[in-house]
Scaffold this motif. Structure first.
Motif, mmCIF file in Angstrom:
data_model
loop_
_atom_site.group_PDB
_atom_site.id
_atom_site.type_symbol
_atom_site.label_atom_id
_atom_site.label_comp_id
_atom_site.label_asym_id
_atom_site.label_seq_id
_atom_site.Cartn_x
_atom_site.Cartn_y
_atom_site.Cartn_z
ATOM 1 N N ASP A 33 44.826 34.635 49.554
ATOM 2 C CA ASP A 33 43.810 33.701 49.067
ATOM 3 C C ASP A 33 44.480 32.635 48.208
ATOM 4 O OD1 ASP A 33 41.673 32.344 48.057
ATOM 5 O OD2 ASP A 33 40.709 34.073 47.118
ATOM 6 N N HIS A 34 44.525 31.412 48.722
ATOM 7 C CA HIS A 34 45.153 30.308 48.006
ATOM 8 C C HIS A 34 44.126 29.429 47.304
ATOM 9 C CE1 HIS A 34 48.648 31.637 50.159
ATOM 10 N NE2 HIS A 34 48.094 31.370 51.314
ATOM 11 N N GLY A 35 42.913 29.967 47.133
ATOM 12 C CA GLY A 35 41.891 29.225 46.418
ATOM 13 C C GLY A 35 41.155 28.208 47.260
ATOM 14 N N ARG A 36 41.295 28.280 48.570
ATOM 15 C CA ARG A 36 40.650 27.297 49.448
ATOM 16 C C ARG A 36 39.547 27.904 50.309
ATOM 17 N NH1 ARG A 36 43.401 22.639 49.019
ATOM 18 N NH2 ARG A 36 45.501 22.762 48.131
ATOM 19 N N TRP A 37 39.301 29.199 50.176
ATOM 20 C CA TRP A 37 38.167 29.805 50.864
ATOM 21 C C TRP A 37 36.889 29.477 50.103
ATOM 22 C CZ3 TRP A 37 40.743 35.309 51.156
ATOM 23 C CH2 TRP A 37 41.796 35.267 52.084
ATOM 24 N N ALA A 38 35.787 29.384 50.819
ATOM 25 C CA ALA A 38 34.505 29.078 50.169
ATOM 26 C C ALA A 38 34.045 30.215 49.266
ATOM 27 C CB ALA A 38 33.439 28.789 51.225
ATOM 28 N N LEU A 39 34.476 31.440 49.586
ATOM 29 C CA LEU A 39 34.076 32.614 48.813
ATOM 30 C C LEU A 39 35.311 33.346 48.322
ATOM 31 C CD1 LEU A 39 31.327 34.034 51.214
ATOM 32 C CD2 LEU A 39 30.952 32.652 49.163
ATOM 33 N N ARG A 40 35.163 34.033 47.211
ATOM 34 C CA ARG A 40 36.203 34.933 46.736
ATOM 35 C C ARG A 40 35.931 36.325 47.294
ATOM 36 N NH1 ARG A 40 35.762 36.090 41.806
ATOM 37 N NH2 ARG A 40 37.945 36.691 41.465
ATOM 38 N N ALA A 41 36.996 37.072 47.568
ATOM 39 C CA ALA A 41 36.861 38.423 48.128
ATOM 40 C C ALA A 41 35.857 38.427 49.278
ATOM 41 C CB ALA A 41 36.447 39.411 47.044
ATOM 42 N N PRO A 42 36.132 37.689 50.359
ATOM 43 C CA PRO A 42 35.121 37.475 51.403
ATOM 44 C C PRO A 42 34.675 38.732 52.138
ATOM 45 C CG PRO A 42 37.276 36.682 52.107
ATOM 46 C CD PRO A 42 37.396 37.003 50.657
ATOM 47 N N LEU A 43 35.447 39.814 52.092
ATOM 48 C CA LEU A 43 35.044 41.041 52.780
ATOM 49 C C LEU A 43 34.351 42.033 51.854
ATOM 50 C CD1 LEU A 43 38.083 41.696 55.163
ATOM 51 C CD2 LEU A 43 35.998 40.390 55.563
ATOM 52 N N SER A 44 34.145 41.662 50.601
ATOM 53 C CA SER A 44 33.438 42.548 49.676
ATOM 54 C C SER A 44 31.942 42.527 49.981
ATOM 55 C CB SER A 44 33.691 42.122 48.232
ATOM 56 O OG SER A 44 33.194 40.817 48.007
ATOM 57 N N SER A 45 31.207 43.448 49.383
ATOM 58 C CA SER A 45 29.773 43.558 49.678
ATOM 59 C C SER A 45 28.989 42.335 49.207
ATOM 60 C CB SER A 45 29.201 44.827 49.038
ATOM 61 O OG SER A 45 29.433 44.818 47.636
ATOM 62 N N GLU A 46 29.382 41.745 48.094
ATOM 63 C CA GLU A 46 28.698 40.557 47.575
ATOM 64 C C GLU A 46 29.744 39.543 47.108
ATOM 65 O OE1 GLU A 46 25.970 41.677 44.549
ATOM 66 O OE2 GLU A 46 24.715 42.894 45.870
ATOM 67 N N PRO A 47 30.349 38.813 48.036
ATOM 68 C CA PRO A 47 31.410 37.875 47.643
ATOM 69 C C PRO A 47 30.865 36.723 46.809
ATOM 70 C CG PRO A 47 30.872 37.641 49.975
ATOM 71 C CD PRO A 47 30.148 38.854 49.493
ATOM 72 N N PRO A 48 31.454 36.466 45.651
ATOM 73 C CA PRO A 48 30.988 35.358 44.812
ATOM 74 C C PRO A 48 31.498 34.021 45.339
ATOM 75 C CG PRO A 48 32.836 36.453 43.779
ATOM 76 C CD PRO A 48 32.528 37.233 45.016
ATOM 77 N N PRO A 49 30.805 32.928 45.026
ATOM 78 C CA PRO A 49 31.261 31.611 45.484
ATOM 79 C C PRO A 49 32.524 31.176 44.751
ATOM 80 C CG PRO A 49 29.388 31.382 44.018
ATOM 81 C CD PRO A 49 29.543 32.853 44.275
ATOM 82 N N ARG A 50 33.271 30.318 45.396
ATOM 83 C CA ARG A 50 34.477 29.770 44.786
ATOM 84 C C ARG A 50 34.088 28.668 43.803
ATOM 85 N NH1 ARG A 50 39.365 31.682 44.784
ATOM 86 N NH2 ARG A 50 39.180 32.087 47.014
ATOM 87 N N ILE A 51 34.663 28.697 42.631
ATOM 88 C CA ILE A 51 34.391 27.692 41.612
ATOM 89 C C ILE A 51 35.722 27.138 41.114
ATOM 90 C CG2 ILE A 51 33.385 27.238 39.343
ATOM 91 C CD1 ILE A 51 31.449 29.529 39.837
ATOM 92 N N GLY A 52 35.808 25.831 41.027
ATOM 93 C CA GLY A 52 37.000 25.209 40.475
ATOM 94 C C GLY A 52 38.004 24.806 41.536
ATOM 95 N N GLU A 53 39.065 24.168 41.082
ATOM 96 C CA GLU A 53 40.115 23.685 41.964
ATOM 97 C C GLU A 53 41.062 24.823 42.359
ATOM 98 O OE1 GLU A 53 40.561 20.611 43.266
ATOM 99 O OE2 GLU A 53 38.561 20.205 42.444
ATOM 100 N N PRO A 54 41.661 24.731 43.546
ATOM 101 C CA PRO A 54 42.623 25.762 43.951
ATOM 102 C C PRO A 54 43.801 25.811 42.984
ATOM 103 C CG PRO A 54 42.000 24.392 45.821
ATOM 104 C CD PRO A 54 41.441 23.730 44.603
ATOM 105 N N PRO A 55 44.203 27.001 42.564
ATOM 106 C CA PRO A 55 45.337 27.103 41.638
ATOM 107 C C PRO A 55 46.666 26.907 42.363
ATOM 108 C CG PRO A 55 44.589 29.282 42.248
ATOM 109 C CD PRO A 55 43.638 28.313 42.907
ATOM 110 N N GLN A 56 47.676 26.581 41.610
ATOM 111 C CA GLN A 56 49.019 26.513 42.165
ATOM 112 C C GLN A 56 49.560 27.933 42.354
ATOM 113 O OE1 GLN A 56 50.915 23.786 43.144
ATOM 114 N NE2 GLN A 56 48.930 22.757 42.927
ATOM 115 N N PRO A 57 50.321 28.176 43.413
ATOM 116 C CA PRO A 57 50.877 29.521 43.600
ATOM 117 C C PRO A 57 51.841 29.880 42.481
ATOM 118 C CG PRO A 57 51.866 27.971 45.146
ATOM 119 C CD PRO A 57 50.731 27.245 44.481
#
Length: 348
Positions: A33-57
């Motif tokens: 996850d490089h911070g560019r998916w619309a959701l965080r933890a997309p395979l979890s039961s309730e994935p939260p939305p992505r907020i903020g800019e993608p972080p640097q690796p």
């Protein structure tokens, strides 16, 4: 954890996809996850939305006088998967290499979740094009054991043929690619031509160049064709006839030997700590081979010869690939010679 460092990539991937953190894990950095998916933890039961800019690796810091970092990728000039390689070098010595993947993550686990086995099988077969048989066979075997299904003996034997053909094609490609990377183009061209002959024979025999979607839960999608079997034998004979001369040329080419001998050494203790398997492990003295040591069908009746080395450098790994081709060719012939009669699927 420090006692199982090879698990770190899997732990990081699980955290990225499901938000499950490994107890005692030593590396919590994102990996897929490089911070560019619309959701965080997309395979979890309730994935939260992505907020903020993608972080640097985040990479481990360079340590030591004269150590430099330089990046390579993720945009690459080849057909391989995009990947960000971060090298730390001291002169010509690579002190550390870190890799970030996931730039083309397809989310296949979400696609096959909840599907019946035969609908899920095509997703499994597309996890990696060069190991489609291996993944499909592992999935089919798991489904068959879970459901108490016994694949027909002919299908089991042909699975061995398919797996060995896949292994053979990968060895031909990898040896050629290694030679090309070392600046010796002739073996790459010749081995590429032999690989193409093998792929065409595989398509004629089984209906697909890469043998994709041939292995399914319950057996095989289709039997080997009669005409294709003879074409396959002809391709195997061609590889067997040409391989010795190609090997001689590579072993006598001083420039190639200078580039691969003593290069890329993986110390045996590191190989053991990382649980290295396959060619990498066997070149470092780890003799495990699932076909022989677990002896699952059809290898219980056709145990493979397993070459092994201890130098653990590029030359040792190249030599093992050449030797695995040499011992794999008669194994395929033996499997073809002893094919049981009958159908190839337990699923109507």
């Amino acid at each position: 954890s420090p006692s199982r460092p090879a698990a770190a990539w899997f732990e990081r991937a699980i955290a990225d996809l499901w938000a499950w953190q490994a107890e005692g894990g030593s590396d919590a950095r994102p990996w897929l996850d490089h911070g560019r998916w619309a959701l965080r933890a997309p395979l979890s039961s309730e994935p939260p939305p992505r907020i903020g800019e993608p972080p640097q690796p985040v990479f481990l810091p360079a340590e030591g006088e004269g150590v430099h970092q330089f990046p390579l990728g993720p945009v690459m000039g080849s057909l391989g998967e995009p990947a960000h390689h971060r090298f730390q070098v001291l002169g010509e010595t690579i002190v550390r290499l870190e890799v970030l993947l996931g730039y083309t993550h397809k989310g296949l686990p979400a696609l096959w979740r909840g599907q019946p086995p035969l609908r899920a099988a095509p997703f499994i077969a597309r996890l990696s094009g060069d190991s489609t048989v291996a993944h499909a066979w592992a999935f089919a075997g798991a489904v068959e054991r879970a459901l108490g299904v016994e694949p027909p003996p002919r299908a089991v034997a042909l699975r061995g043929v398919l797996a060995e053909l896949e292994r053979l094609a990968n060895h031909l490609r990898d040896i050629g690619a290694l030679s090309g990377e070392a600046g010796f183009a002739w073996p790459q061209a010749r081995l590429g031509a032999l690989c193409e002959v093998l792929l065409r024979a595989s398509e004629a025999a089984f209906g697909h160049r890469l043998l994709m979607d041939r292995v399914i839960p319950g057996g095989l999608a289709a039997d080997i064709s009669l005409d294709g079997r003879e074409g396959l034998r002809a391709a195997l004979r061609l590889v067997a006839a040409e391989l010795p001369s190609i090997r001689d040329v590579m072993e006598e080419h001083a420039s190639l030997q200078d580039r691969i001998s003593g290069c890329g050494v993986l110390k045996p203790e590191w190989a053991s700590l990382l649980g290295a398997g396959g060619i990498v492990g066997r070149a470092a003295g780890r003799g495990f081979d699932a076909r022989r040591d677990l002896a699952y069908p059809p290898y219980d009746q056709h145990p493979p010869t397993v070459p092994q080395a201890s130098a653990s450098d590029v030359e040792a790994r190249l030599t093992l690939r050449l030797e695995e081709i040499s011992v794999g060719l008669p194994l395929i012939e033996a499997l073809l010679d002893s094919l049981p009669q009958g159908g190839v699927s337990a699923v109507s």
